[in-house]
Design an enzyme around this catalytic site. Structure first.
Site, PDB file in Angstrom:
ATOM      1  N   SER A 144       0.854  -1.188   0.000  1.00 40.17           N
ATOM      2  CA  SER A 144       0.000   0.000   0.000  1.00 40.17           C
ATOM      3  C   SER A 144       0.894   1.245   0.000  1.00 40.17           C
ATOM      4  O   SER A 144       2.115   1.134   0.035  1.00 40.17           O
ATOM      5  CB  SER A 144      -0.893   0.004   1.236  1.00 40.17           C
ATOM      6  OG  SER A 144      -0.096   0.244   2.385  1.00 40.17           O
ATOM      7  N   LYS A 145       0.250   2.386  -0.012  1.00 38.03           N
ATOM      8  CA  LYS A 145       0.976   3.663  -0.079  1.00 38.03           C
ATOM      9  C   LYS A 145       2.051   3.768   0.995  1.00 38.03           C
ATOM     10  O   LYS A 145       3.105   4.342   0.785  1.00 38.03           O
ATOM     11  CB  LYS A 145      -0.011   4.822   0.091  1.00 38.03           C
ATOM     12  CG  LYS A 145      -0.783   5.129  -1.155  1.00 38.03           C
ATOM     13  CD  LYS A 145      -1.161   6.621  -1.212  1.00 38.03           C
ATOM     14  CE  LYS A 145      -1.804   6.953  -2.545  1.00 38.03           C
ATOM     15  NZ  LYS A 145      -3.104   6.288  -2.709  1.00 38.03           N
ATOM     16  N   ARG A 146       1.730   3.265   2.144  1.00 33.68           N
ATOM     17  CA  ARG A 146       2.631   3.280   3.282  1.00 33.68           C
ATOM     18  C   ARG A 146       4.031   2.713   2.944  1.00 33.68           C
ATOM     19  O   ARG A 146       5.023   3.064   3.540  1.00 33.68           O
ATOM     20  CB  ARG A 146       1.924   2.409   4.296  1.00 33.68           C
ATOM     21  CG  ARG A 146       2.169   2.328   5.630  1.00 33.68           C
ATOM     22  CD  ARG A 146       0.906   1.784   6.360  1.00 33.68           C
ATOM     23  NE  ARG A 146       0.456   0.506   5.854  1.00 33.68           N
ATOM     24  CZ  ARG A 146       1.030  -0.651   6.130  1.00 33.68           C
ATOM     25  NH1 ARG A 146       2.089  -0.688   6.881  1.00 33.68           N
ATOM     26  NH2 ARG A 146       0.523  -1.759   5.649  1.00 33.68           N
TER      27      ARG A 146
END
Ligand code: GLU
Length: 474
Positions: A241-243
């Protein structure tokens, strides 16, 4: 399988970015087609008209081009084939393999509630309404008359045999109330018409494989060979994910990764050839087998990617690296001048050893591109004692006579130090500082060669007091 030519495909939906998982799916399809002497096709699944802008389609085409994974034929656009999808739905109706379902939205909502309460999938009374009203003008959907008992087996090349109980699969909708074809129908019709023999895609589509099998069977078509690839997870083992930083192919480009490094890296995500970390495209093409892909999620490992990128940066042609670094510098609004190209081409091979990305390469060459007079950081100023300055003046005169190559300059600096009766450590750091303005730079001889004779001597001169200037002829 018969001796049909292998045809693989990727079928991305234009979402505005190209996910790294899509890139890996493309790579595996490409590798498998190459390995089998087959074809690798692209279908743009552009049925979501709002998202499927021209720009979003371009992102996919650009991403594939950048990765070197262009399809063997012009892309097929799914939306343009809607009539053909409808035609198949009507044929299924005619065969009795599909039926019109006139449940109203309210009735469907109630059935959903009941189905949930009873722990079963949605069923509709219209499936068995033989001889009932079949009015094509009354709002309805068209559903597949899927088997309700028995099992559907997916002999998956990656996951092994996966068994679905048909009782758990509802009669999937083929045409919506507005007559538009649904995703599963479109995929099957397109794959069939494109002659796709192997469907290699993310394992989020595994259940769809069972549903799609029912459509193949209803049409009497051969099912393709299935291979569902595990997801790519972040370094922490959680869904990417973006994280976790970059997810889109364009971001890897922006971060200074080379396409061949990303290809090599992605090939290792879920597949591998023994312990080999580094392999060429030709080797991957010769070795790749979809059956060797592991079913467990693959973890993104930035250290490995950096290691591979460094490897390919060290292999790359200086001219190509110069193009890439120029682009990085332009994106940083670094003013490039005539002659900088030559500086780049001769400097890059000297500074690339430790560079993990082209961004780091750009950092490593700025010392050579700076314009005079260089701003000297306090640390360098502090090194410029009177003694050191006059020594640098003599050094300039000494090396001016040298051939401007790393070996000759190294020898010249060594003999200068001997002549002065001091170690190179006595003036080396100051010389480096004066040449680079405090930026990272290679060893002294490398820095001098990168910067060039006239410019190097001028930079040294700039740092000297006037009375020492006489020692330098410029
Ligand atoms: N369009 C689907 C996706 O982007 C892929 C469908 C398929 O490969 O069958 O996830």
């Amino acid at each position: 399988m018969s001796e049909r030519q292998v045809v693989t495909r990727i079928a991305p939906s234009p979402t505005g970015s190209m996910h790294i998982g899509t890139a890996r799916t493309a790579l595996f399809n490409w590798l498998y087609a190459r390995r089998m002497g087959g074809k690798y096709l692209l279908r743009i699944e552009d049925t979501d008209r709002e998202r499927s802008t021209e720009a979003a389609v371009k992102v996919i085409l650009d991403g594939l081009t950048w990765l070197g994974l262009e399809p063997d034929e012009a892309p097929v656009f799914q939306f343009s084939r809607a009539d053909r999808h409808r035609e198949v739905a009507l044929e299924l109706l005619a065969r009795g393999a599909a039926y019109r379902d006139y449940m109203t939205p309210d009735e469907l909502a109630e059935e959903r509630e009941r189905a949930r309460a009873e722990g079963r999938v949605v069923r509709t009374p219209w499936r068995d309404a033989n001889g009932g009203p079949m009015d094509p003008d009354r709002p309805h959907v068209v559903r597949l008359r899927a088997p309700q008992s028995g099992e559907t087996r997916i002999d998956d090349q990656v996951k092994g045999e996966v068994v679905f109980r048909n009782v758990d699969l509802d009669d999937l909708i083929l045409l919506r109330t507005d007559g538009t074809p649904t995703y599963n129908l479109a995929v099957v019709v397109d794959d069939h018409d494109m002659g796709v023999t192997h469907v290699i895609r993310g394992d989020d589509h595994l259940t769809n494989a069972a549903r799609q099998t029912h459509i193949y069977q209803a049409m009497g078509w051969d099912t393709p060979v299935w291979a569902h690839l595990p997801m790519i997870h972040g370094p922490d083992g959680k869904k990417l994910s973006k994280r976790h930083g970059a997810q889109a192919v364009s971001e890897f480009d922006d971060m200074g990764y080379l396409p061949e490094a990303l290809r090599n890296y992605l090939a290792k995500l879920g597949w591998g050839h023994g312990d080999d970390e580094i392999f060429s495209d030709a080797q991957a093409r010769a070795w790749f087998d979809i059956r060797d892909v592991v079913g467990a999620p693959a973890r993104l490992d930035w250290d490995k990617l950096n290691h591979l990128n460094n490897h390919y940066i060290r292999l790359a042609e200086p001219e190509r690296l110069a193009d890439l670094v120029e682009a990085v510098l332009k994106s940083r609004d670094w003013p490039l001048h005539d002659g900088d190209r030559e500086i780049l081409v001769r400097t890059l091979p000297l500074v690339r050893e430790g560079a993990r990305t082209t961004l780091e390469l750009a950092d490593a060459v700025v010392f050579a591109l700076k314009r005079r007079p260089l701003e000297l950081p306090d640390k360098v100023r502090g090194q410029l004692t009177e003694e050191t300055r006059s020594r640098l003046g003599r050094l300039a005169a000494w090396i001016e006579e040298a051939e401007w190559t790393p070996a000759a300059l190294e020898a010249s600096i060594r003999s200068f130090a001997e002549a002065e009766g001091v170690g190179i450590g006595k003036f080396g750091p100051a010389l480096r500082g004066v040449l680079s303005g405090g930026s990272p730079a290679p060893d002294l001889a490398g820095a001098l060669v990168s910067i060039g004779r006239d410019e190097s001597l001028a930079r040294i001169r700039d740092a000297l007091p006037n009375e020492a200037l006489g020692a330098i002829r410029l």
